[in-house]
Design a protein around this motif. Structure first.
Motif, PDB file in Angstrom:
ATOM      1  N   PHE A   1       0.834  -1.206   0.000  1.00 21.98           N
ATOM      2  CA  PHE A   1       0.000   0.000   0.000  1.00 21.98           C
ATOM      3  C   PHE A   1       0.872   1.261   0.000  1.00 21.98           C
TER       4      PHE A   1
ATOM      5  N   ARG B   1       2.656   2.814  -3.472  1.00 14.25           N
ATOM      6  CA  ARG B   1       1.915   3.775  -4.292  1.00 14.25           C
ATOM      7  C   ARG B   1       1.704   5.091  -3.554  1.00 14.25           C
ATOM      8  N   GLU B   2       1.334   5.008  -2.286  1.00 12.86           N
ATOM      9  CA  GLU B   2       0.970   6.194  -1.534  1.00 12.86           C
ATOM     10  C   GLU B   2       2.132   7.176  -1.409  1.00 12.86           C
TER      11      GLU B   2
ATOM     12  N   THR C   1      -1.868  -5.738  -2.331  1.00 16.91           N
ATOM     13  CA  THR C   1      -2.480  -5.438  -1.029  1.00 16.91           C
ATOM     14  C   THR C   1      -3.787  -6.198  -0.852  1.00 16.91           C
ATOM     15  N   SER C   2      -4.647  -6.146  -1.851  1.00 19.56           N
ATOM     16  CA  SER C   2      -5.961  -6.788  -1.748  1.00 19.56           C
ATOM     17  C   SER C   2      -5.854  -8.307  -1.704  1.00 19.56           C
TER      18      SER C   2
ATOM     19  N   TYR D   1      -1.827  -1.786  -5.216  1.00 18.83           N
ATOM     20  CA  TYR D   1      -2.958  -2.179  -4.375  1.00 18.83           C
ATOM     21  C   TYR D   1      -3.477  -3.581  -4.707  1.00 18.83           C
TER      22      TYR D   1
ATOM     23  N   VAL E   1     -10.518   0.525  -1.005  1.00 21.59           N
ATOM     24  CA  VAL E   1      -9.279  -0.161  -0.638  1.00 21.59           C
ATOM     25  C   VAL E   1      -8.840   0.255   0.759  1.00 21.59           C
TER      26      VAL E   1
ATOM     27  N   LEU F   1      -8.620  -2.233   4.315  1.00 14.16           N
ATOM     28  CA  LEU F   1      -7.259  -2.425   4.811  1.00 14.16           C
ATOM     29  C   LEU F   1      -7.147  -1.955   6.258  1.00 14.16           C
TER      30      LEU F   1
ATOM     31  N   SER G   1      -9.013  -2.433  -6.751  1.00 18.37           N
ATOM     32  CA  SER G   1      -7.548  -2.383  -6.832  1.00 18.37           C
ATOM     33  C   SER G   1      -7.071  -2.515  -8.275  1.00 18.37           C
TER      34      SER G   1
ATOM     35  N   PHE H   1     -10.610   4.637  -4.290  1.00 18.44           N
ATOM     36  CA  PHE H   1      -9.634   4.532  -3.201  1.00 18.44           C
ATOM     37  C   PHE H   1     -10.268   4.156  -1.862  1.00 18.44           C
TER      38      PHE H   1
END
Length: 414
Positions: free
Chosen positions: A232, A235-236, A396-397, A393, A325, A329, A292, A322
């Motif tokens: 996560f 990307r952030e 992440t998912s 993501y 997701v 999370l 995602s 967004f």
């Protein structure tokens, strides 16, 4: 002011399902985001204005993302002597000092990007540590999604209005005068938040056992959450400062950045509001792979250039998807921490571990951007990295979907 009934206007929407303490925490966090929203969006534009180089931006954001988890670790050492509201106030003071120094440095700020970024990160880290630990004390597991939906709703509301107002102020002021005014307004908001923080509840002080948050062999589910958080952060860490700069390059004015924040915030606001009305929270976790993948696909449109229409498509899709997701999370992470007596007692250690994972992801993403800019200088390298990290993501998912809370079968700590 929020009274015994939990806070006047903040009782609207799904906040009525939260406790008074949880509503106060949402209110304080909204004020904090409002302060950041006024200025944080434009700090990178300001650094670009005074230096016309992406390098200070990378340094500033890289050390910002180092400072946040470092502050969490420091908070862990202080936790057995200092209560959460005090740590939160230390964070507010740190962020306030940062903006005061930014005002003082003026055009020389780009030459001090490392120390300014580190200070900004440390201030935010102290605040977010106290916020995350307090959020456990103020919420139950069955109301956690409501809490994050409410927090996301109100932070989206101020997050869209604050950059819009700041953009108008900056665009209609001579040279860099507007930046000084906006940074001064942010400083004032943090002073108000400092006073408001004395109403927040705190839990007992206790010693932190750092190893507890990194025992991946004992709890495979926590390992999955940790790796999902790293993904996560990839990307952030880059998107947090790259997107406002791309919008600025396209619009050529700070007002354009504010407008972008306004309408994307409206979309995000509606998305958070809709999620708050969903009763079957398990569905959000199970199907977060869909938004995602869609977010990754929409990120690829950036390869077509930084035209207004391209950024509009990207901004609208990101704002809409967004929250689908972010909320699963965050909720799964807190539920995993709170699933057994062993982990719930050591929640501070898990919060620190989570932030370290997020910092690893953010810094890794920025390092990837730095490498690509060395190979593909200019905006083209930024667009390539942004499109690649758009799919972060997905991992992440996949990892979050595999979390089964197996540790709930464990008994009390021995």
């Amino acid at each position: 002011m929020m009274g015994r009934k939990g806070g006047g206007i903040l009782r609207f929407f799904f906040l009525k399902r939260l406790s008074a303490d949880a509503r106060r925490l949402v209110g304080s966090n909204t004020l904090f985001i409002a302060g950041l929203g006024l200025s944080a969006t434009f700090i990178n534009v300001y650094l670009w204005r005074v230096d016309h180089s992406l390098f200070p931006l990378i340094l500033f954001n890289g050390f910002l993302d180092v400072g946040i988890p470092l502050a969490f670790v420091i908070c862990g050492f202080l936790a057995h002597r200092v209560k959460e509201p005090t740590l939160l106030r230390i964070g507010i003071i740190g962020v306030s000092v940062f903006f005061a120094l930014l005002l003082f440095a003026g055009k020389a700020a780009a030459h001090h990007a490392i120390w300014l970024g580190l200070l900004f990160g440390l201030g935010q880290g102290f605040y977010w540590y106290a916020f995350h630990v307090a959020s456990f004390d103020c919420t139950r597991a069955d109301a956690r999604t409501d809490f994050h939906a409410a927090s996301g709703f109100f932070t989206s509301l101020v997050g869209m209005l604050a950059p819009f107002v700041a953009g108008l102020i900056i665009a209609n002021s001579a040279r860099l005068t507007g930046y000084s005014l906006v940074f001064a307004c942010t400083f004032t908001l943090f002073v108000i938040l400092f006073v408001q923080s004395f109403r927040l509840r705190h839990g007992p002080c206790r010693r932190t056992e750092f190893a507890e948050g990194f025992c991946f062999a004992r709890d495979p589910d926590w390992r999955r959450v940790w790796l999902a958080t790293v993904s996560f952060g990839l990307r952030e860490g880059v998107y947090a400062f790259v997107i406002p700069i791309l919008v600025f390059f396209s619009s050529k004015t700070e007002a354009g950045v504010g407008d972008f924040g306004l309408w994307t915030g409206i979309v995000a606001l509606l998305s958070y509001g809709w999620i708050g009305r969903i009763k079957r929270h398990e569905l959000l976790k199970r199907f977060m792979i869909v938004p995602s993948i869609a977010l990754g696909g929409f990120a690829c449109v950036l390869l077509l250039g930084i035209k207004p229409m391209i950024l509009t498509i990207f901004g609208a899709s990101t704002a809409l998807l967004f929250p689908f997701v972010m909320i699963p999370l965050t909720s799964v992470t807190q539920d995993e921490i709170d699933e057994s007596e062993r982990s719930s007692v050591r929640r501070a250690e898990y919060v620190i571990s989570r932030e370290v994972a997020l910092g690893v992801g953010r810094v890794s993403g920025i390092l990837l951007l730095f490498i690509f800019l060395a190979i593909f200088p200019g905006v083209h390298g930024v667009l390539i990295v942004s499109s690649i990290l758009g799919f972060a993501y997905v991992l992440t998912s996949v990892l979050i979907a595999k979390v089964t809370y197996t540790d709930r079968r464990l008994g009390p700590m021995r």
